[in-house]
Design a protein around this motif. Structure first.
Motif, PDB file in Angstrom:
ATOM      1  N   LEU A   3     -22.068  -0.643  14.454  1.00 16.12           N
ATOM      2  CA  LEU A   3     -23.404   0.095  13.761  1.00 16.12           C
ATOM      3  C   LEU A   3     -24.297  -0.878  14.151  1.00 16.12           C
ATOM      4  O   LEU A   3     -24.654  -1.552  13.270  1.00 16.12           O
ATOM      5  N   ASP A   4     -25.640  -0.335  14.851  1.00 22.26           N
ATOM      6  CA  ASP A   4     -26.831  -1.059  14.720  1.00 22.26           C
ATOM      7  C   ASP A   4     -27.715  -0.133  13.857  1.00 22.26           C
ATOM      8  O   ASP A   4     -28.450   0.859  14.181  1.00 22.26           O
ATOM      9  N   GLU A   5     -28.158  -0.483  12.588  1.00 22.07           N
ATOM     10  CA  GLU A   5     -29.137   0.036  11.697  1.00 22.07           C
ATOM     11  C   GLU A   5     -29.019   1.547  11.743  1.00 22.07           C
ATOM     12  O   GLU A   5     -29.653   2.307  12.209  1.00 22.07           O
ATOM     13  N   PRO A   6     -27.650   2.168  11.409  1.00 23.71           N
ATOM     14  CA  PRO A   6     -27.544   3.364  11.404  1.00 23.71           C
ATOM     15  C   PRO A   6     -28.588   4.400  10.395  1.00 23.71           C
ATOM     16  O   PRO A   6     -28.709   5.573  10.444  1.00 23.71           O
ATOM     17  N   LYS A  23     -29.932  -9.895  14.805  1.00 21.05           N
ATOM     18  CA  LYS A  23     -28.782  -9.086  14.527  1.00 21.05           C
ATOM     19  C   LYS A  23     -28.258  -8.147  15.520  1.00 21.05           C
ATOM     20  O   LYS A  23     -27.002  -8.070  15.919  1.00 21.05           O
ATOM     21  N   SER A  24     -29.248  -7.476  16.057  1.00 18.48           N
ATOM     22  CA  SER A  24     -28.892  -6.725  17.250  1.00 18.48           C
ATOM     23  C   SER A  24     -28.168  -7.563  18.457  1.00 18.48           C
ATOM     24  O   SER A  24     -27.455  -7.020  19.163  1.00 18.48           O
ATOM     25  N   THR A  25     -28.966  -8.758  18.668  1.00 20.24           N
ATOM     26  CA  THR A  25     -28.491  -9.500  19.700  1.00 20.24           C
ATOM     27  C   THR A  25     -26.990  -9.848  19.456  1.00 20.24           C
ATOM     28  O   THR A  25     -26.230  -9.965  20.448  1.00 20.24           O
ATOM     29  N   PRO A  79     -25.763   2.069  19.415  1.00 22.45           N
ATOM     30  CA  PRO A  79     -27.010   1.248  19.446  1.00 22.45           C
ATOM     31  C   PRO A  79     -28.200   1.376  18.296  1.00 22.45           C
ATOM     32  O   PRO A  79     -27.958   2.649  17.992  1.00 22.45           O
ATOM     33  N   GLN A  80     -28.858   0.638  18.472  1.00 22.67           N
ATOM     34  CA  GLN A  80     -29.995   0.756  17.356  1.00 22.67           C
ATOM     35  C   GLN A  80     -30.801   2.160  17.497  1.00 22.67           C
ATOM     36  O   GLN A  80     -31.041   2.705  16.763  1.00 22.67           O
ATOM     37  N   ASN A  81     -31.602   2.070  18.882  1.00 23.88           N
ATOM     38  CA  ASN A  81     -32.192   3.406  19.095  1.00 23.88           C
ATOM     39  C   ASN A  81     -31.619   3.794  20.340  1.00 23.88           C
ATOM     40  O   ASN A  81     -31.014   3.145  21.320  1.00 23.88           O
TER      41      ASN A  81
END
Ligand SMILES: Nc1ncnc2c1ncn2[C@@H]1O[C@H](COP(=O)(O)OP(=O)(O)O)[C@@H](O)[C@H]1O
Ligand SMILES: [Mg+2]
Lengths: 296, 238, 316
Positions: free
Chosen positions: B160-163, B43-45, B85-87
């Motif tokens: 948005l990556d895993e907000p 997913k992030s990719t 980004p996610q983190n």
């Protein structure tokens, strides 16, 4: 007391100023380009010689000619970055470190080729010190160095916190990937890093040369204390690096004061070892520096 | 409805074998689209690929009628796409105010003051934290700073990556409410989520990724009702 | 140049070339195998040089000494003292990442140089240690002693080459390269990363100490200028990069070729008009600095690249 102030405190603050001005560039380059720039000391030397060359043409106070030294160091830094460091940017940073090691040598040998390797003084003669409150004597040069550095610190702080370019630089130093995602112009940030680092190196070189004399190893000999200052201040924290420069300069100079009894606390011949000991101690026990800089 | 983002046949990775393969999905203008999938599904990719942070080996990414694949990362914000980004999604050593300001540099909004007001109206929590370093805030507040920064360029589309990753349930609700508010301002949202149920409840469309491939797509309601989805992501219960 | 002159020129070229080959092999253990960036070669080289000089010279009121040991014992002592120094340094610094290790090791070399300059009771300060013996002094006279020394140096190079090559292919060497190429997975696999790194560092420093000792015996005189970082640390780095880090034969080839370039250019620069001839060493420095840039950009793998696995360093 006045002996301490006259012979230890002001010289220490002056050395501290020189370290501070050099360490700013090292810290910014380390923070933004992520490598230890081993040619930074020699960039300072180049600035000092640039100013010396200008004094031969215009016999005025060398400090007025600092812009010529800056022009030389800025041009050299941008040139070297473009042709020697940038091609290595996608490789592990250690290759750029090795390259900068070689560039240090290139700078030094060019200086020796053009200007020779003898000690050269920028201004002949001795100026009488200023006398304050009857007992405090401070050399004009020391006062100039300290005041200039203080002014630069204020301007730099303003630049980094209040201007778009300064904030972008801090953003890239903080998190390069996020800076890229945010669409910041990293090429411009890199350019400004070199411009500011090189300009301040020229000022540092000028004061270092005025404080003693100009010689090809001038900056190289100051490199490690400046690395120590940059690490002490926290990598990527220019203001921390300035504080670090003062701390290292004070530690070096004041270590040879006779704090206990009549003997110097540490033999002056080992003065330069102080910075290394502080640096190594920091690297091991507190590599993020005093002001929580980034860790590579 | 017009199509805002169209990913077609996308394969991408990190230099080695492709992590995601032959992914296709479209996002309509003004909708919330959510990408779901197990950990490591890619997913992030996928989001990073849209943002030119991976090496894309095949396929196309279109924003409106503009091809994005081949663009540099730094060119995307001016085209109207922002990403969170996610983190590590805030500049930790910079204040909240500065973080928001940095968001405007790549694509200065026509009226910066108004944009700032608008963003702060969405995230009122940040108003009295403006002078604090973002790194000192709580996870939820940091997420708001990150989203705020992304919105400061007045984007058409935000990724948005895993907000809600790592947030307390209360904050989780807040963030989902905020996403609906953002959507009301006409901004398209494409997000990756772990909290499948809540995400599908607010999403217009969902896309499920398994092992780097499209598994299933549908409207939020359809997916909520799907047997497979319920078993895999919603813990079986209704 | 007359023929005998040429012969002895080549002999001296190969002696120093051999000493550089040792330094390169040593650096190759540290950097090529262990990925440790040692920028303080000059310090360990100096420790070895002073140790061997002090152990082998006759009594002198100017510095510690009077042990009059045979040269091989001096060299063993050089290896031990340099190795122990390396061990002390490694214990402290080996955890540091590359750039930091570079700074720390330069700092240590600098402190060692201060010791050589300031501790006159030990080293006779900047006046230096003289009358350092050569090996086989009883059997050879005059310039023949150079030829004998040449053989001596290259026997040691050969021994170190064989030893390091066997190390490279041993399970120990394979673990090291695994660590160098990917520290996290190697430590996850239960390899004691730090222990391995300390070992590499110590072995490299011991060999650097031997090289320093040999140079002291060759020149018969030793002063702190011998630990000039330019001619030791920097030139050795250029040699290893040019020769191919990770490859022992590359290390030797790099040492010989760069040393030949360095020496032969001296012949040419000495023929420049007098006002330039005095500056010849700066021209050479400039050229070597630029040569390094060319190597880094165009021939990063070196003359003889590492065979397997390819050099991959942590991106940090
Ligand atoms: N920077 C990277 N380099 C190499 N592989 C990566 C990188 N980031 C993620 N991966 C790999 O890609 C796969 C998918 O990761 P990711 O896209 O982060 O999954 P998700 O976000 O769905 O949990 C994982 O197997 C992960 O190991
Ligand atoms: Mg993810």
């Amino acid at each position: 007391m006045s002996e301490f102030v006259n012979f230890y405190l002001f010289p220490a603050l002056t050395i501290g100023s020189i370290y501070a001005l050099g360490a700013v560039g090292i810290s910014m380059i380390f923070g933004i380009l992520r490598f230890a720039h081993f040619a930074h000391g020699d960039l300072m030397t180049l600035g000092a010689y640039g100013i010396m060359a200008a004094t031969a043409l215009m016999p005025v106070n060398p400090l007025l000619l600092v812009p010529f030294g800056m022009a030389l160091t800025i041009f050299s830094a941008l040139f070297v970055d473009r042709f020697f460091y940038r091609p290595l940017r996608d490789l592990p940073t250690i290759y750029t470190v090795i390259s900068s090691f070689g560039i240090a040598l290139v700078f030094r040998s060019m200086i020796q080729l053009i200007w020779g390797s003898e000690n050269q003084v920028l201004v002949a003669g001795v100026r009488p010190p200023l006398v304050l409150f009857d007992t405090i004597r401070v050399s004009v040069l020391h006062l100039q160095a300290i005041v200039t550095t203080a002014i630069i610190a204020v301007l730099l702080h303003y630049f980094l916190t209040a201007t778009k370019t300064g904030r972008s630089m801090r953003a890239v130093a903080d998190d390069p990937e996020l800076a890229e995602v945010s669409g910041l112009d990293t090429a411009k940030v890199v350019r400004w890093t070199w411009i500011i680092g090189a300009a301040l190196a020229a000022v540092a070189g000028a004061f270092a040369a005025l404080n003693t004399s100009a010689h090809p190893n001038l900056g190289w000999n100051l490199l490690l204390p400046m690395f120590a200052a940059a690490i002490l201040g926290g990598i990527g924290k220019p203001m921390g690096a300035m504080a670090g420069g003062f701390i290292i300069g004070m530690a070096e100079e004041l270590s040879s004061y006779h704090w206990i009894g009549d003997e110097a606390l540490i033999s002056p011949s080992y003065k330069t070892a102080i910075a290394f000991v502080i640096m190594i101690g920091l690297l091991i026990f507190r590599p993020q520096g005093l002001f929580k800089g980034r860790l590579l | 409805m017009t199509e805002q983002l169209a990913v077609a046949g996308l394969s991408a990775g990190y230099g080695g074998p492709p992590i995601i393969e032959d992914i296709s999905l479209t996002v309509e203008a003004g909708e919330i689209a959510v990408v779901l999938g197990p950990n490591g599904a890619g997913k992030s990719t996928l989001l990073k690929s849209i943002f030119a942070l991976t090496s894309v080996s095949a396929g196309s990414i279109r924003l409106g009628d503009r091809e994005l694949s081949g663009c540099k990362t730094s060119a995307l914000v001016p085209l109207g796409v922002s990403a969170v980004p996610q983190n590590k999604n805030v500049f930790a050593s910079m204040t909240v105010d500065e973080n928001l300001d940095v968001g405007t540099y790549a694509a200065p909004p026509p009226d910066q003051k108004a944009t700032r007001e608008k963003v702060l109206a969405l995230f009122p929590d940040l108003k009295d934290k403006l002078k604090q370093p973002a790194g000192e805030l709580s996870g939820g507040q940091r997420q708001m700073v990150a989203m705020g920064r992304a919105l400061m360029s007045e984007p058409k589309l935000v990724l948005l990556d895993e907000p809600t990753a790592g947030l307390s349930p209360a904050y989780l609700e807040r963030i989902f409410d905020l996403l609906l508010d953002i959507r009301k301002t006409g901004i398209t949202v494409l997000m990756v989520e772990q909290n499948a149920r809540q995400a599908l409840q607010i999403a217009d469309h969902g896309h499920i990724l398994v092992n780097g491939r499209n598994h299933l797509s549908g409207t939020g309601q359809e997916l909520l009702a799907d047997e497979d989805v319920r078993r895999l992501f919603l813990g079986g219960a209704a | 140049m007359e023929l005998t002159g040429l012969f002895f020129y080549i002999v001296s070229l190969l002696i120093l070339g051999g000493i550089y080959a040792l330094l390169c092999l040593a650096l190759n253990v540290q950097w090529g195998m262990g990925g440790l960036f040692n920028a303080g070669i000059a310090g360990f080289y100096g420790v070895g040089a002073y140790t061997s000089a002090i152990l082998t010279t006759a009594a002198s009121g100017r510095h510690l000494g009077g042990f009059s040991m045979p040269v091989p014992m001096g060299l063993v002592g050089a290896a031990i003292v340099a190795g122990v120094t390396g061990w002390a340094v490694a214990r402290i610094c080996v955890r540091l990442k590359s750039d930091y290790l570079a700074m720390a090791s330069i700092g240590i070399a600098e402190i060692l140089r201060l010791v050589f300059v300031n501790e006159s009771w030990l080293t006779n300060g900047s006046l230096g240690v003289s009358r350092i013996p050569r090996p086989f002094a009883d059997f050879t006279t005059g310039r023949m002693s150079d030829v004998a020394f040449l053989g001596f140096v290259w026997v040691i190079v050969l021994l170190v080459y064989v030893a390091t090559t066997r190390l490279y292919d041993s399970p120990w060497g394979r673990s090291l390269r695994a660590i160098r190429d990917n520290e996290t997975s190697a430590s996850a696999a239960g390899k004691n990363v730090e222990k391995f790194r300390v070992q590499t560092f110590v072995i490299g420093c011991a060999v650097m100490g031997i090289a320093g000792g040999l140079s002291a015996h060759y020149f018969r005189f030793l002063s702190p200028t011998a630990t000039d970082p330019l001619l030791t640390t920097f030139l050795v780095w250029v040699m290893l990069m040019a020769g191919g880090s990770g490859n022992n034969r590359g290390a030797i080839l790099g040492a010989l070729s760069i040393w030949t370039i360095w020496s032969v250019t001296e012949i040419f620069t000495n023929r420049l008009p007098p006002e330039w001839a005095t500056r010849s060493s700066f021209i050479r420095m400039l050229l070597v600095g630029l040569l390094l840039q060319v190597v880094l950009q165009r021939f990063r793998a070196g003359l003889l690249p590492e065979k397997s696995p390819p050099v991959r360093f942590r991106k940090d």
